[in-house]
Design an enzyme around this catalytic site. Structure first.
Site, PDB file in Angstrom:
ATOM      1  N   LYS A  22      63.775 -62.087  29.737  1.00  0.00           N
ATOM      2  CA  LYS A  22      64.369 -61.218  28.707  1.00  0.00           C
ATOM      3  C   LYS A  22      65.895 -61.321  28.729  1.00  0.00           C
ATOM      4  CE  LYS A  22      65.050 -56.647  29.757  1.00  0.00           C
ATOM      5  NZ  LYS A  22      66.426 -56.207  29.508  1.00  0.00           N
ATOM      6  N   ASN A  23      66.473 -61.244  29.931  1.00  0.00           N
ATOM      7  CA  ASN A  23      67.935 -61.194  30.013  1.00  0.00           C
ATOM      8  C   ASN A  23      68.589 -62.541  29.741  1.00  0.00           C
ATOM      9  OD1 ASN A  23      67.755 -58.516  30.508  1.00  0.00           O
ATOM     10  ND2 ASN A  23      68.326 -58.610  32.677  1.00  0.00           N
ATOM     11  N   ARG A  92      71.337 -51.967  24.848  1.00  0.00           N
ATOM     12  CA  ARG A  92      72.716 -52.168  25.286  1.00  0.00           C
ATOM     13  C   ARG A  92      73.191 -53.589  24.983  1.00  0.00           C
ATOM     14  NH1 ARG A  92      76.917 -50.769  28.598  1.00  0.00           N
ATOM     15  NH2 ARG A  92      77.849 -52.570  29.570  1.00  0.00           N
ATOM     16  N   CYS A 116      69.407 -48.545  28.977  1.00  0.00           N
ATOM     17  CA  CYS A 116      68.744 -47.741  29.999  1.00  0.00           C
ATOM     18  C   CYS A 116      69.620 -46.569  30.439  1.00  0.00           C
ATOM     19  CB  CYS A 116      68.500 -48.610  31.230  1.00  0.00           C
ATOM     20  SG  CYS A 116      66.924 -49.393  31.264  1.00  0.00           S
ATOM     21  N   ARG A 121      77.617 -47.155  32.148  1.00  0.00           N
ATOM     22  CA  ARG A 121      77.601 -48.435  31.447  1.00  0.00           C
ATOM     23  C   ARG A 121      78.693 -48.551  30.389  1.00  0.00           C
ATOM     24  NH1 ARG A 121      71.585 -50.765  31.299  1.00  0.00           N
ATOM     25  NH2 ARG A 121      72.732 -52.576  31.954  1.00  0.00           N
ATOM     26  N   PRO A 122      79.934 -48.495  30.815  1.00  0.00           N
ATOM     27  CA  PRO A 122      81.026 -48.641  29.858  1.00  0.00           C
ATOM     28  C   PRO A 122      81.128 -50.075  29.328  1.00  0.00           C
ATOM     29  CG  PRO A 122      81.881 -48.535  32.095  1.00  0.00           C
ATOM     30  CD  PRO A 122      80.398 -48.368  32.196  1.00  0.00           C
ATOM     31  N   ILE A 123      81.940 -50.259  28.292  1.00  0.00           N
ATOM     32  CA  ILE A 123      82.104 -51.611  27.731  1.00  0.00           C
ATOM     33  C   ILE A 123      83.569 -52.050  27.764  1.00  0.00           C
ATOM     34  CG2 ILE A 123      80.039 -51.574  26.278  1.00  0.00           C
ATOM     35  CD1 ILE A 123      81.949 -50.905  23.912  1.00  0.00           C
ATOM     36  N   ASP A 124      84.337 -51.401  28.665  1.00  0.00           N
ATOM     37  CA  ASP A 124      85.772 -51.694  28.710  1.00  0.00           C
ATOM     38  C   ASP A 124      86.069 -53.169  28.995  1.00  0.00           C
ATOM     39  OD1 ASP A 124      84.534 -50.857  31.188  1.00  0.00           O
ATOM     40  OD2 ASP A 124      86.494 -51.058  32.127  1.00  0.00           O
ATOM     41  N   LEU A 125      85.221 -53.821  29.826  1.00  0.00           N
ATOM     42  CA  LEU A 125      85.501 -55.221  30.160  1.00  0.00           C
ATOM     43  C   LEU A 125      85.257 -56.134  28.959  1.00  0.00           C
ATOM     44  CD1 LEU A 125      83.762 -55.200  33.657  1.00  0.00           C
ATOM     45  CD2 LEU A 125      86.224 -55.323  33.236  1.00  0.00           C
ATOM     46  N   ASP A 305      68.210 -54.881  39.527  1.00  0.00           N
ATOM     47  CA  ASP A 305      66.999 -54.731  38.707  1.00  0.00           C
ATOM     48  C   ASP A 305      65.711 -54.796  39.536  1.00  0.00           C
ATOM     49  OD1 ASP A 305      68.563 -54.434  36.504  1.00  0.00           O
ATOM     50  OD2 ASP A 305      68.089 -56.366  35.588  1.00  0.00           O
ATOM     51  N   ARG A 397      59.922 -52.604  27.319  1.00  0.00           N
ATOM     52  CA  ARG A 397      61.213 -53.229  27.007  1.00  0.00           C
ATOM     53  C   ARG A 397      61.379 -54.536  27.770  1.00  0.00           C
ATOM     54  NH1 ARG A 397      65.771 -50.031  28.760  1.00  0.00           N
ATOM     55  NH2 ARG A 397      66.693 -52.014  28.229  1.00  0.00           N
TER      56      ARG A 397
HETATM   57  C1  UD1 Z   1      72.936 -57.095  32.922  1.00  0.00           C
HETATM   58  C2  UD1 Z   1      71.443 -57.032  32.782  1.00  0.00           C
HETATM   59  C3  UD1 Z   1      70.893 -55.850  33.556  1.00  0.00           C
HETATM   60  C4  UD1 Z   1      71.359 -55.887  35.000  1.00  0.00           C
HETATM   61  C5  UD1 Z   1      72.876 -56.047  35.081  1.00  0.00           C
HETATM   62  C6  UD1 Z   1      73.381 -56.253  36.489  1.00  0.00           C
HETATM   63  C7  UD1 Z   1      71.078 -57.989  30.593  1.00  0.00           C
HETATM   64  C8  UD1 Z   1      70.605 -57.778  29.212  1.00  0.00           C
HETATM   65  N1  UD1 Z   1      71.104 -56.914  31.401  1.00  0.00           N
HETATM   66  O1  UD1 Z   1      73.438 -55.894  32.356  1.00  0.00           O
HETATM   67  O2  UD1 Z   1      69.463 -55.893  33.491  1.00  0.00           O
HETATM   68  O3  UD1 Z   1      71.000 -54.687  35.643  1.00  0.00           O
HETATM   69  O4  UD1 Z   1      73.290 -57.190  34.303  1.00  0.00           O
HETATM   70  O5  UD1 Z   1      72.807 -57.371  37.053  1.00  0.00           O
HETATM   71  O6  UD1 Z   1      71.372 -59.089  30.990  1.00  0.00           O
HETATM   72  N2  UD1 Z   1      80.707 -52.486  33.693  1.00  0.00           N
HETATM   73  C9  UD1 Z   1      81.884 -51.861  33.396  1.00  0.00           C
HETATM   74  N3  UD1 Z   1      82.513 -52.188  32.227  1.00  0.00           N
HETATM   75  C10 UD1 Z   1      82.001 -53.107  31.354  1.00  0.00           C
HETATM   76  C11 UD1 Z   1      80.785 -53.748  31.682  1.00  0.00           C
HETATM   77  C12 UD1 Z   1      80.156 -53.412  32.872  1.00  0.00           C
HETATM   78  O7  UD1 Z   1      82.368 -51.023  34.149  1.00  0.00           O
HETATM   79  O8  UD1 Z   1      82.623 -53.361  30.324  1.00  0.00           O
HETATM   80  C13 UD1 Z   1      79.996 -52.110  34.935  1.00  0.00           C
HETATM   81  C14 UD1 Z   1      78.645 -51.457  34.636  1.00  0.00           C
HETATM   82  O9  UD1 Z   1      78.783 -50.088  34.368  1.00  0.00           O
HETATM   83  C15 UD1 Z   1      77.897 -51.732  35.911  1.00  0.00           C
HETATM   84  C16 UD1 Z   1      78.420 -53.090  36.355  1.00  0.00           C
HETATM   85  O10 UD1 Z   1      79.659 -53.275  35.657  1.00  0.00           O
HETATM   86  O11 UD1 Z   1      78.224 -50.779  36.874  1.00  0.00           O
HETATM   87  C17 UD1 Z   1      77.484 -54.231  36.050  1.00  0.00           C
HETATM   88  O12 UD1 Z   1      77.320 -54.352  34.675  1.00  0.00           O
HETATM   89  P1  UD1 Z   1      77.063 -55.741  33.944  1.00  0.00           P
HETATM   90  O13 UD1 Z   1      77.105 -56.865  34.920  1.00  0.00           O
HETATM   91  O14 UD1 Z   1      77.944 -55.809  32.762  1.00  0.00           O
HETATM   92  O15 UD1 Z   1      75.566 -55.553  33.470  1.00  0.00           O
HETATM   93  P2  UD1 Z   1      74.969 -55.712  32.034  1.00  0.00           P
HETATM   94  O16 UD1 Z   1      75.480 -56.967  31.401  1.00  0.00           O
HETATM   95  O17 UD1 Z   1      75.090 -54.449  31.296  1.00  0.00           O
END
Ligand code: UD1
Length: 419
Positions: A22-23, A92, A116, A121-125, A305, A397
């Site tokens: 899926k991912n 997400r 989830c 789960r911010p998107i700042d990065l 996961d 999912r």
């Molecule tokens: C992906 C996977 C998810 C898995 C995660 C970590 C998909 C669709 N999902 O999620 O199943 O659990 O990797 O292996 O591939 N973070 C920030 N700011 C950001 C982005 C992330 O602070 O802009 C933090 C998140 O809150 C979290 C950490 O970084 O604590 C890891 O997130 P990230 O690696 O981005 O995971 P996802 O891509 O959301």
């Protein structure tokens, strides 16, 4: 409303094929926007998250349809519609769309993503990375408005090796002039798969799987037929279930290297593991041994996961285990359900202490997120008596027909629809 009815206590035996990841499939679907030519994604899994992503693609004017297990996508023309929260709220990963739309159209309008309930789960990065590519971004009442008219390649340093941000930036850079470097990139196998896919479209991505990824933009990408990698988390879930319930199963269609962090920990619980080129066999009997400290972290460390499924397995261990969750701040919600089965688990912040008990009892349970839901299934398979698991839509999912998968392995699992 659907529920799973699981009569636990049966050992698992037999062979099972693992679904496509899926991912990996989700960002690959998003990347289809990068070209106006047709693409076939082979063996695309039939999952709620995939359907939610396809709804977004169709909203943007893409044609997307399954023919059997193959997903045919063509994004000949893109309609720059606002992607509203009713679409992004289900998923997400909808955020990946930003990079690919920007690369192709230089504009994007998207509501904040959902996903989830496992943390902030911010998107700042994602946002700061795209700004590094000279995208102007404003938040207009929850809609992220992106103007990429001046987009250019750059060196982007990620403060944290985020999987999603790395993928978003790879897509954003695919059609830009010049070379973009993503420094401190995530190294997960799904990143390598996305790089391979973009290259199959005619792109120029190198370094994926390492900490620095180079993306040299090309003028145009073309169509292709591509089969994404196998799902390492689904494979790990089957293996953890066998370690919990006992028995001997062979999991086929896996890349053993991708699940090394999982199989090494399973060995420590006393399971016997044998690895072939594309399959892994596990044999387990009696109670698992405890794991003194299991910490989640970015690949190649133990994946977050898989944390809930391991916790469920360790609930019956012959001693106490400690799990430290380093990625998400709220990923132990499911443990309250496990305690209804007689598990003894205490959680403080990001640490769970699991005192293994000889038996779990079947109970009525509710899944509140995807992997937490999988953990309830693992626990129910190893428990005495009947469990009823609600919240199956969360499990759907990420797991394709979970009841058939475990039935194939000799478990007593059925899906029932309540009137
Ligand atoms: C992906 C996977 C998810 C898995 C995660 C970590 C998909 C669709 N999902 O999620 O199943 O659990 O990797 O292996 O591939 N973070 C920030 N700011 C950001 C982005 C992330 O602070 O802009 C933090 C998140 O809150 C979290 C950490 O970084 O604590 C890891 O997130 P990230 O690696 O981005 O995971 P996802 O891509 O959301």
């Amino acid at each position: 409303m659907q529920k799973l009815i699981i009569d636990g206590g049966l050992p698992l035996n037999g062979e099972i094929n693992v679904q496509t990841a899926k991912n990996a499939a989700l960002p690959i679907i998003a990347a289809c926007i990068l070209t106006d030519e047709p693409i076939v994604i082979e063996k695309c899994p039939h999952l709620n998250d995939i359907y939610a992503m396809l709804d977004i693609m169709r909203h943007l004017g893409c044609d997307a349809r399954f023919i059997g297990d193959d997903l045919h996508i063509c994004c000949r023309d893109i309609a720059l519609n606002v992607i509203n929260s009713d679409l992004t709220g289900k998923l997400r990963s909808s955020i990946f769309i930003m990079g690919s739309i920007l690369s192709r159209c230089r504009r994007a309008y998207i509501s904040h993503p959902g996903g989830c309930e496992i943390g902030l789960r911010p998107i700042d990065l994602h946002i700061s990375g795209l700004k590094g590519l000279s995208v102007k971004i404003v938040d207009d009442c929850g809609v992220i408005c992106c103007d990429g008219s001046d987009m250019k390649s750059a060196v982007i340093n990620l403060d944290f090796a985020s999987v999603g941000a790395t993928e978003n930036l790879m897509m954003a850079a695919a059609l830009l002039d010049g070379e973009t470097l993503i420094v401190n990139a995530a190294r997960e196998p799904e990143i390598v798969d996305l790089a391979d896919f973009i290259n199959a479209l005619g792109g120029k991505v190198s370094g994926a799987g390492g900490s620095v990824i180079s993306v040299t933009g090309v003028k145009k990408l073309h169509g292709t037929t591509y089969r994404p990698m196998p799902d390492r988390i689904t494979a790990g879930t089957y293996l953890a279930a066998a370690a919990a319930a006992g028995g001997s199963i062979t999991v086929n269609n896996v890349v053993p290297d991708h699940i090394f962090g999982i199989t090494e920990r399973l060995k420590k619980t006393g399971a016997r593991i044998s690895v072939r080129e594309r399959s892994v066999r596990i044999t387990a009997e009696g109670r698992p041994r405890p794991l003194h400290k299991l910490e989640t972290n970015v690949y190649p460390a133990f994946p977050t996961d898989m944390q809930p499924q391991f916790c469920a397995m360790l609930a019956r261990a012959s001693g106490s285990s400690v799990i430290v969750e380093n990625l998400f701040e709220n990923r132990f919600g499911y443990t309250a359900e496990l305690t209804k089965m007689g598990a003894i688990i205490t959680v403080k912040d990001r640490v769970a202490v699991i005192r293994g008990v000889p038996t779990l009892r079947g109970a009525t349970l509710k899944a509140c997120d995807l992997r937490g839901g999988a953990a309830l299934v693992v626990a129910a398979l190893s428990a005495e008596g009947r469990s009823v698991v609600y919240g199956v839509e969360h499990i759907d999912r990420g797991y394709e027909y979970i009841e058939s998968a475990f039935s194939t392995l000799g478990a007593a699992v059925k899906r029932v629809t309540d009137n």
